[in-house]
Design a protein around this motif. Structure first.
Motif, short mmCIF file in Angstrom:
data_model
loop_
_atom_site.label_atom_id
_atom_site.label_comp_id
_atom_site.label_asym_id
_atom_site.label_seq_id
_atom_site.Cartn_x
_atom_site.Cartn_y
_atom_site.Cartn_z
N LEU A 424 0.82 -1.21 0.00
CA LEU A 424 0.00 0.00 0.00
C LEU A 424 0.85 1.26 0.00
CD1 LEU A 424 -2.75 -0.89 2.64
CD2 LEU A 424 -2.73 -1.35 0.19
N GLY A 425 0.31 2.32 -0.59
CA GLY A 425 0.94 3.63 -0.50
C GLY A 425 1.54 4.10 -1.81
N ALA A 426 1.65 5.44 -1.93
CA ALA A 426 2.14 6.04 -3.17
C ALA A 426 3.64 5.86 -3.36
CB ALA A 426 1.80 7.53 -3.18
N GLU A 427 4.38 5.63 -2.27
CA GLU A 427 5.84 5.47 -2.39
C GLU A 427 6.18 4.27 -3.27
OE1 GLU A 427 9.75 4.52 0.38
OE2 GLU A 427 7.94 5.32 1.33
N PHE A 428 5.65 3.12 -2.93
CA PHE A 428 5.89 1.94 -3.78
C PHE A 428 5.08 2.05 -5.06
CE2 PHE A 428 4.91 -2.36 -5.24
CZ PHE A 428 6.19 -2.87 -5.39
N GLY A 429 3.87 2.60 -4.98
CA GLY A 429 3.05 2.76 -6.17
C GLY A 429 3.75 3.54 -7.26
N SER A 430 4.51 4.57 -6.88
CA SER A 430 5.21 5.37 -7.88
C SER A 430 6.32 4.56 -8.55
CB SER A 430 5.79 6.64 -7.24
OG SER A 430 6.77 6.31 -6.26
N GLN A 431 6.96 3.66 -7.81
CA GLN A 431 7.98 2.80 -8.40
C GLN A 431 7.36 1.85 -9.42
OE1 GLN A 431 10.60 0.84 -5.48
NE2 GLN A 431 9.94 2.34 -3.97
N LEU A 432 6.21 1.28 -9.05
CA LEU A 432 5.54 0.37 -9.97
C LEU A 432 5.02 1.13 -11.19
CD1 LEU A 432 5.26 -2.68 -9.61
CD2 LEU A 432 2.86 -2.33 -9.00
N GLN A 433 4.60 2.39 -10.98
CA GLN A 433 4.11 3.20 -12.10
C GLN A 433 5.24 3.50 -13.09
OE1 GLN A 433 0.77 4.24 -12.68
NE2 GLN A 433 1.73 4.58 -14.68
N VAL A 434 6.44 3.79 -12.58
CA VAL A 434 7.59 4.03 -13.46
C VAL A 434 7.87 2.78 -14.29
CG1 VAL A 434 10.08 4.42 -13.51
CG2 VAL A 434 8.64 5.82 -12.04
N MET A 435 7.83 1.62 -13.63
CA MET A 435 8.04 0.36 -14.35
C MET A 435 6.96 0.16 -15.41
SD MET A 435 8.38 -3.50 -12.78
CE MET A 435 6.59 -3.68 -12.53
N PHE A 436 5.72 0.46 -15.05
CA PHE A 436 4.60 0.31 -15.98
C PHE A 436 4.78 1.25 -17.18
CE2 PHE A 436 0.23 0.95 -17.46
CZ PHE A 436 -0.28 -0.34 -17.41
#
Length: 472
Positions: A424-436
């Motif tokens: 959960l959270g935008a910190e990890f979410g932003s990493q996954l978004q960059v990968m996406f």
């Protein structure tokens, strides 16, 4: 289009024959179908979500403060308010805080981190895998595990019988002779089965736990096909001259969530009636490793429905802004199909990254049969170029993310033992978004106009593949 999709690798033919046999048996005995998976999403969510940290359950106020922080750092979303309590009721495993999560985006990086953890092991190593090939990578793993066993570190291995069908018996005998506990999951041979013979139930999990303190999970098996990096245009080596590198995603986890993963491994060992394990420190006192909030979710065909599937459907149903899915094998059942289309119709940006080439001809063309109706409802579809896409990730509203072994097909939801982590959270979410986003840049957009003009032979392949959809 035919020339751009390589045929099944030779090592997959025995498994394909196995599943065809299972399919014929199923047609004779009658097929089960996916039940209505998710409990009533309109019901009251129940008590507030309670997180667990290094010293046990947090208070309601402490849990709320952490969830409020995660919610405020991301996009406007109903995930935290509506979904998490229901997810907890569905899954049963706790949300844990104080974790460290490292995103691993290709085979070499994942293997390097795994070998470092194995080399540093002091007490025990638990490993659960679908594929364990007798190739250079498999031999390196085997030797590293044998070396640790000889040093007094207990190694326990669960390997799927079908996934390792082509791996010689001598490969595992050498490991067992060193003292490693090797457990064959649901043996294909009914004469050596330790419980009710479950031919079609397979262990698709990929899990490595070292000393009860560090864990790895995701989509990567132990096989040389992952030896090539897939991160850049320049790094698309051909492993054997014909097959491109495999693109996969894993997580390295430290903190209280490792104990939850350990419970799943030990439960799988017990369920398979493995011999008693050596007394080791499987549950050391949890340590504060970071700030990430993580839930471990294991699914089994023995349960009324797939827990991972249920929580994914619930998360998609709670999405307010975006649903970003990357998956290797896409053959959605009616419920997932309806959830994706409903999200797109209510204005959520729904984007799928799927393979442009694959190791599974049937599942590849089965997925194609759903493109038109998804595109007509506004779902965006991209196909990843230059690699064999094997990742299984989801990112919803930028703050609810999952990485694991679960594909978006009937086999994962009905017949496989699977394992995912929700972060959960935008910190990890932003990493996954960059990968996406990086994968989008390496992908081709599939438009409705283009898709409607695909060749007739493409339609015929899709029709044929749909016959086998349930068993893929």
């Amino acid at each position: 289009m035919e020339s751009t999709h390589p045929p099944l690798h030779a090592r997959h033919w025995p498994a394909l024959r196995f599943f065809c046999l299972a399919g014929l048996l199923g047609l004779l005995l009658g097929c089960s179908s996916l039940p209505t998976i998710v409990p009533d999403l309109d019901r009251d969510a129940g008590p507030p979500v309670q997180l667990e940290g290094t010293h046990g359950p947090l208070s309601a106020a402490q849990s709320k403060a952490i969830l409020d922080r995660l919610s405020s750092s991301g996009q406007t979303t109903d995930i935290f308010a509506r979904h998490l309590a229901l997810e907890e009721a569905i899954v049963g495993s706790p949300l844990t805080t104080d974790n460290r999560v490292l995103l691993l985006q290709n085979g070499p990086a994942t293997y390097q981190a795994m070998f470092a953890a194995i080399t540093a092991a002091q007490d025990h190593i638990n490993i659960e895998t679908y594929l364990l090939d007798d190739d250079e990578i498999g031999q390196r793993f085997a030797q590293a595990l044998i070396d640790k066993q000889r040093q007094g570190v207990q190694v326990n291995l669960i390997r799927d019988s079908v996934g390792t069908l082509n791996t010689p018996t001598a490969f595992f005998k050498r490991m067992a002779d060193s003292g490693i506990k090797v457990l064959e999951f649901n043996p294909v041979n009914p004469l050596v089965s330790r419980k009710v013979w479950a031919l079609n139930q397979r262990d698709h999990r990929k899990l490595l736990i070292v000393d009860g303190r560090i864990a790895f999970l995701g989509g990567i098996n132990i096989s040389g096909v992952y030896s090539g990096s897939s991160l850049t245009r320049a790094a698309h080596p051909r492993i054997d001259g014909t097959t491109p590198a495999w693109r996969d995603t894993d997580l390295q986890l430290q903190g209280p969530v490792v104990a939850e993963l350990q419970k799943l491994f030990l439960a799988a060992w017990e369920n398979q009636k493995g011999e008693p394990l050596a007394a080791k420190n499987y549950f050391p006192p949890p340590e504060h490793a970071g700030r990430q909030v993580v839930r471990a979710i294991g699914s089994s065909p023995d349960e009324p429905y797939s827990l991972i599937y249920a929580t994914l459907l619930s998360a998609i149903g709670s999405a307010e802004t975006s649903v970003h899915l990357t998956n290797a094998y896409f053959a959605p059942d009616p419920q997932l199909l309806a959830a994706l289309k409903a999200a797109a119709r209510r204005g959520v940006e729904v984007t799928l990254i799927l393979p442009s080439q694959t190791d599974s001809w049937l599942i590849f063309h089965t997925g194609h049969g759903y493109y038109e109706q998804l595109l007509r409802t506004g779902v965006k579809i991209y196909e990843r170029r230059g690699v064999i896409l094997h990742s299984k990730t989801a990112l919803i509203d930028g703050v609810w993310a999952t990485v694991g072994s679960t594909n978006l097909d009937w086999r994962s939801f009905l017949h496989n033992h699977e394992l995912n982590a929700v972060v959960l959270g935008a910190e990890f979410g932003s990493q996954l978004q960059v990968m996406f986003d990086n994968d989008i840049a390496e992908s081709d957009a599939i438009t409705l106009e283009h898709w409607l003009h695909r060749p007739l032979n493409q339609h015929l392949k899709e029709t044929f593949a749909r016959i086998w959809e349930y068993w893929l």
